[in-house]
Motif scaffolding. Sequence first.
Motif, PDB file in Angstrom:
ATOM      1  N   GLU A  76      13.779-107.164  32.917  1.00 21.96           N
ATOM      2  CA  GLU A  76      12.666-108.059  33.465  1.00 21.96           C
ATOM      3  C   GLU A  76      11.328-107.266  33.182  1.00 21.96           C
ATOM      4  O   GLU A  76      10.357-107.807  32.943  1.00 21.96           O
ATOM      5  CB  GLU A  76      12.894-108.056  35.081  1.00 21.96           C
ATOM      6  CG  GLU A  76      11.802-108.909  35.725  1.00 21.96           C
ATOM      7  CD  GLU A  76      11.923-110.308  35.507  1.00 21.96           C
ATOM      8  OE1 GLU A  76      10.474-110.782  35.620  1.00 21.96           O
ATOM      9  OE2 GLU A  76      12.759-110.965  35.034  1.00 21.96           O
ATOM     10  N   ILE A  77      11.206-105.977  33.273  1.00 17.67           N
ATOM     11  CA  ILE A  77      10.125-105.157  32.802  1.00 17.67           C
ATOM     12  C   ILE A  77       9.677-105.611  31.558  1.00 17.67           C
ATOM     13  O   ILE A  77       8.643-105.753  31.479  1.00 17.67           O
ATOM     14  CB  ILE A  77      10.467-103.825  33.031  1.00 17.67           C
ATOM     15  CG1 ILE A  77      10.668-103.288  34.441  1.00 17.67           C
ATOM     16  CG2 ILE A  77       9.406-102.834  32.436  1.00 17.67           C
ATOM     17  CD1 ILE A  77      10.921-101.814  35.144  1.00 17.67           C
ATOM     18  N   VAL A  78      10.999-105.760  30.648  1.00  9.67           N
ATOM     19  CA  VAL A  78      10.402-105.726  29.230  1.00  9.67           C
ATOM     20  C   VAL A  78       9.727-107.114  29.134  1.00  9.67           C
ATOM     21  O   VAL A  78       8.946-107.638  28.194  1.00  9.67           O
ATOM     22  CB  VAL A  78      11.508-105.849  28.242  1.00  9.67           C
ATOM     23  CG1 VAL A  78      11.372-106.049  26.801  1.00  9.67           C
ATOM     24  CG2 VAL A  78      12.197-104.289  28.277  1.00  9.67           C
ATOM     25  N   ARG A  79      10.483-108.053  29.917  1.00 10.48           N
ATOM     26  CA  ARG A  79       9.736-109.543  29.856  1.00 10.48           C
ATOM     27  C   ARG A  79       8.492-109.530  30.401  1.00 10.48           C
ATOM     28  O   ARG A  79       7.761-110.344  29.722  1.00 10.48           O
ATOM     29  CB  ARG A  79      10.831-110.581  30.588  1.00 10.48           C
ATOM     30  CG  ARG A  79      11.947-111.198  29.638  1.00 10.48           C
ATOM     31  CD  ARG A  79      12.468-112.434  30.368  1.00 10.48           C
ATOM     32  NE  ARG A  79      13.116-111.862  31.679  1.00 10.48           N
ATOM     33  CZ  ARG A  79      14.430-111.430  31.784  1.00 10.48           C
ATOM     34  NH1 ARG A  79      15.184-111.096  30.697  1.00 10.48           N
ATOM     35  NH2 ARG A  79      14.711-111.103  33.108  1.00 10.48           N
ATOM     36  N   GLU A  80       8.312-109.135  31.474  1.00 17.94           N
ATOM     37  CA  GLU A  80       6.882-109.278  32.250  1.00 17.94           C
ATOM     38  C   GLU A  80       5.940-108.385  31.301  1.00 17.94           C
ATOM     39  O   GLU A  80       4.761-109.065  31.288  1.00 17.94           O
ATOM     40  CB  GLU A  80       6.906-108.552  33.573  1.00 17.94           C
ATOM     41  CG  GLU A  80       7.638-109.261  34.539  1.00 17.94           C
ATOM     42  CD  GLU A  80       7.068-110.773  34.779  1.00 17.94           C
ATOM     43  OE1 GLU A  80       5.851-111.059  34.886  1.00 17.94           O
ATOM     44  OE2 GLU A  80       8.160-111.723  34.585  1.00 17.94           O
ATOM     45  N   ARG A  81       6.184-107.373  30.575  1.00 23.99           N
ATOM     46  CA  ARG A  81       5.481-106.724  29.830  1.00 23.99           C
ATOM     47  C   ARG A  81       4.996-107.521  28.435  1.00 23.99           C
ATOM     48  O   ARG A  81       3.743-107.582  28.147  1.00 23.99           O
ATOM     49  CB  ARG A  81       5.951-105.282  29.422  1.00 23.99           C
ATOM     50  CG  ARG A  81       4.819-104.420  28.404  1.00 23.99           C
ATOM     51  CD  ARG A  81       3.669-104.145  29.184  1.00 23.99           C
ATOM     52  NE  ARG A  81       2.903-103.456  28.393  1.00 23.99           N
ATOM     53  CZ  ARG A  81       1.629-103.757  28.021  1.00 23.99           C
ATOM     54  NH1 ARG A  81       0.981-104.727  28.896  1.00 23.99           N
ATOM     55  NH2 ARG A  81       0.659-103.330  27.249  1.00 23.99           N
TER      56      ARG A  81
ATOM     57  N   GLY B 197       2.111-109.699  29.289  1.00 20.52           N
ATOM     58  CA  GLY B 197       0.741-108.978  29.291  1.00 20.52           C
ATOM     59  C   GLY B 197       0.670-108.399  30.657  1.00 20.52           C
ATOM     60  O   GLY B 197      -0.544-107.806  30.880  1.00 20.52           O
ATOM     61  N   VAL B 198       1.823-108.064  31.261  1.00 26.07           N
ATOM     62  CA  VAL B 198       1.458-107.667  33.017  1.00 26.07           C
ATOM     63  C   VAL B 198       1.378-105.863  32.376  1.00 26.07           C
ATOM     64  O   VAL B 198       1.953-105.412  31.560  1.00 26.07           O
ATOM     65  CB  VAL B 198       2.598-107.837  33.701  1.00 26.07           C
ATOM     66  CG1 VAL B 198       2.665-107.033  35.043  1.00 26.07           C
ATOM     67  CG2 VAL B 198       2.818-108.977  33.809  1.00 26.07           C
ATOM     68  N   THR B 199       0.493-105.617  33.176  1.00 27.31           N
ATOM     69  CA  THR B 199       0.247-103.906  32.547  1.00 27.31           C
ATOM     70  C   THR B 199       1.267-102.857  33.108  1.00 27.31           C
ATOM     71  O   THR B 199       1.937-103.137  33.992  1.00 27.31           O
ATOM     72  CB  THR B 199      -1.069-103.689  33.373  1.00 27.31           C
ATOM     73  OG1 THR B 199      -1.014-103.369  34.879  1.00 27.31           O
ATOM     74  CG2 THR B 199      -2.439-104.438  33.135  1.00 27.31           C
ATOM     75  N   HIS B 200       1.311-102.001  32.681  1.00 27.01           N
ATOM     76  CA  HIS B 200       2.325-100.925  33.153  1.00 27.01           C
ATOM     77  C   HIS B 200       2.064-100.651  34.444  1.00 27.01           C
ATOM     78  O   HIS B 200       3.012-100.297  35.391  1.00 27.01           O
ATOM     79  CB  HIS B 200       2.105 -99.687  32.284  1.00 27.01           C
ATOM     80  CG  HIS B 200       2.260 -99.763  30.719  1.00 27.01           C
ATOM     81  ND1 HIS B 200       1.386-100.006  29.993  1.00 27.01           N
ATOM     82  CD2 HIS B 200       3.598 -99.764  30.213  1.00 27.01           C
ATOM     83  CE1 HIS B 200       1.888-100.377  28.752  1.00 27.01           C
ATOM     84  NE2 HIS B 200       3.303-100.029  28.762  1.00 27.01           N
ATOM     85  N   LYS B 201       0.789-100.463  35.159  1.00 26.88           N
ATOM     86  CA  LYS B 201       0.748-100.188  36.388  1.00 26.88           C
ATOM     87  C   LYS B 201       0.982-101.235  37.410  1.00 26.88           C
ATOM     88  O   LYS B 201       1.720-101.022  38.320  1.00 26.88           O
ATOM     89  CB  LYS B 201      -0.934 -99.949  36.749  1.00 26.88           C
ATOM     90  CG  LYS B 201      -1.393 -99.565  37.949  1.00 26.88           C
ATOM     91  CD  LYS B 201      -2.756 -99.190  38.091  1.00 26.88           C
ATOM     92  CE  LYS B 201      -3.202 -98.649  39.517  1.00 26.88           C
ATOM     93  NZ  LYS B 201      -4.552 -98.388  39.563  1.00 26.88           N
TER      94      LYS B 201
ATOM     95  N   THR C  81       8.398 -94.331  34.277  1.00 25.25           N
ATOM     96  CA  THR C  81       9.584 -94.919  34.067  1.00 25.25           C
ATOM     97  C   THR C  81       9.414 -96.231  33.292  1.00 25.25           C
ATOM     98  O   THR C  81      10.024 -96.718  32.562  1.00 25.25           O
ATOM     99  CB  THR C  81      10.012 -95.223  35.627  1.00 25.25           C
ATOM    100  OG1 THR C  81      10.149 -94.124  36.344  1.00 25.25           O
ATOM    101  CG2 THR C  81      11.227 -96.084  35.598  1.00 25.25           C
ATOM    102  N   VAL C  82       8.330 -96.907  33.607  1.00 25.85           N
ATOM    103  CA  VAL C  82       8.014 -98.258  32.829  1.00 25.85           C
ATOM    104  C   VAL C  82       7.869 -98.209  31.366  1.00 25.85           C
ATOM    105  O   VAL C  82       8.547 -98.825  30.646  1.00 25.85           O
ATOM    106  CB  VAL C  82       6.629 -98.923  33.454  1.00 25.85           C
ATOM    107  CG1 VAL C  82       6.559-100.012  32.717  1.00 25.85           C
ATOM    108  CG2 VAL C  82       6.830 -99.432  34.940  1.00 25.85           C
TER     109      VAL C  82
ATOM    110  N   GLY D  15       8.479-100.710  42.074  1.00 30.45           N
ATOM    111  CA  GLY D  15       8.741 -99.376  42.778  1.00 30.45           C
ATOM    112  C   GLY D  15       8.890 -98.369  42.098  1.00 30.45           C
ATOM    113  O   GLY D  15       9.785 -97.414  42.650  1.00 30.45           O
ATOM    114  N   VAL D  16       8.551 -98.258  40.838  1.00 29.87           N
ATOM    115  CA  VAL D  16       8.933 -96.943  40.115  1.00 29.87           C
ATOM    116  C   VAL D  16       7.547 -96.309  39.682  1.00 29.87           C
ATOM    117  O   VAL D  16       6.533 -97.008  39.931  1.00 29.87           O
ATOM    118  CB  VAL D  16       9.833 -97.476  38.821  1.00 29.87           C
ATOM    119  CG1 VAL D  16      11.115 -97.771  39.300  1.00 29.87           C
ATOM    120  CG2 VAL D  16       8.952 -98.414  38.065  1.00 29.87           C
TER     121      VAL D  16
END
Length: 185
Positions: free
Chosen positions: A8-13, A16-20, A32-33, A27-28
């Motif tokens: 999900e992190i990979v998909r959202e990134r 264009g969703v920022t690392h922050k 970690t991202v 909640g990491v």
Amino acid sequence: MTPAERQEIVRERSKGVTHKDLAALFGVSERTVYYTLRTEKERKRDTRIRTKQVSVTLTPEELDGFDQVLARHGVASRSAGVRCLIQSANGIFQPDPFLAEELKSFRAALNRVGNNVTQIAKRLNEARAKGIAPVFGDRSLAQLRLLSGFVLDFADQVDALSRRRVSRVTLEAHNALKEFSDAPE
């Protein structure tokens, strides 16, 4: 984190969703991202998952010629042939030190010829500006003939050099395709 959360992190990134924002959402820490994204990138590379695409526009004749080469070497598809050429391009498209050195000497010789032509033109223009018919005897004619011969020889040498280079690259590309056609899928 679960594998599903990592995906999900990979998909959202990729959206264009920022690392922050991703760190806050899951909640990491941001670290970690970054680590999750880097690990996924390395996994794709290590498992040879293809994620990039190459596109090229060709004339019908160029495409037909490429298809003929692929068929001659038993390569099943265009994409397999292009992939093989790209994978072996590092060895094929290396700078050629011999060619570079030859072209450097040709450039120096051509500069000398250019200087000679400039001097001839300058003298002719000076004579014309003064209303004097330029002195153009047998010696001058012989020099111009030598100069013309040099330029023609020079052009032939550059042509031969480039043809040898193209032949060598073509041979290496054919060898790369041959190796690819013999390799297991």
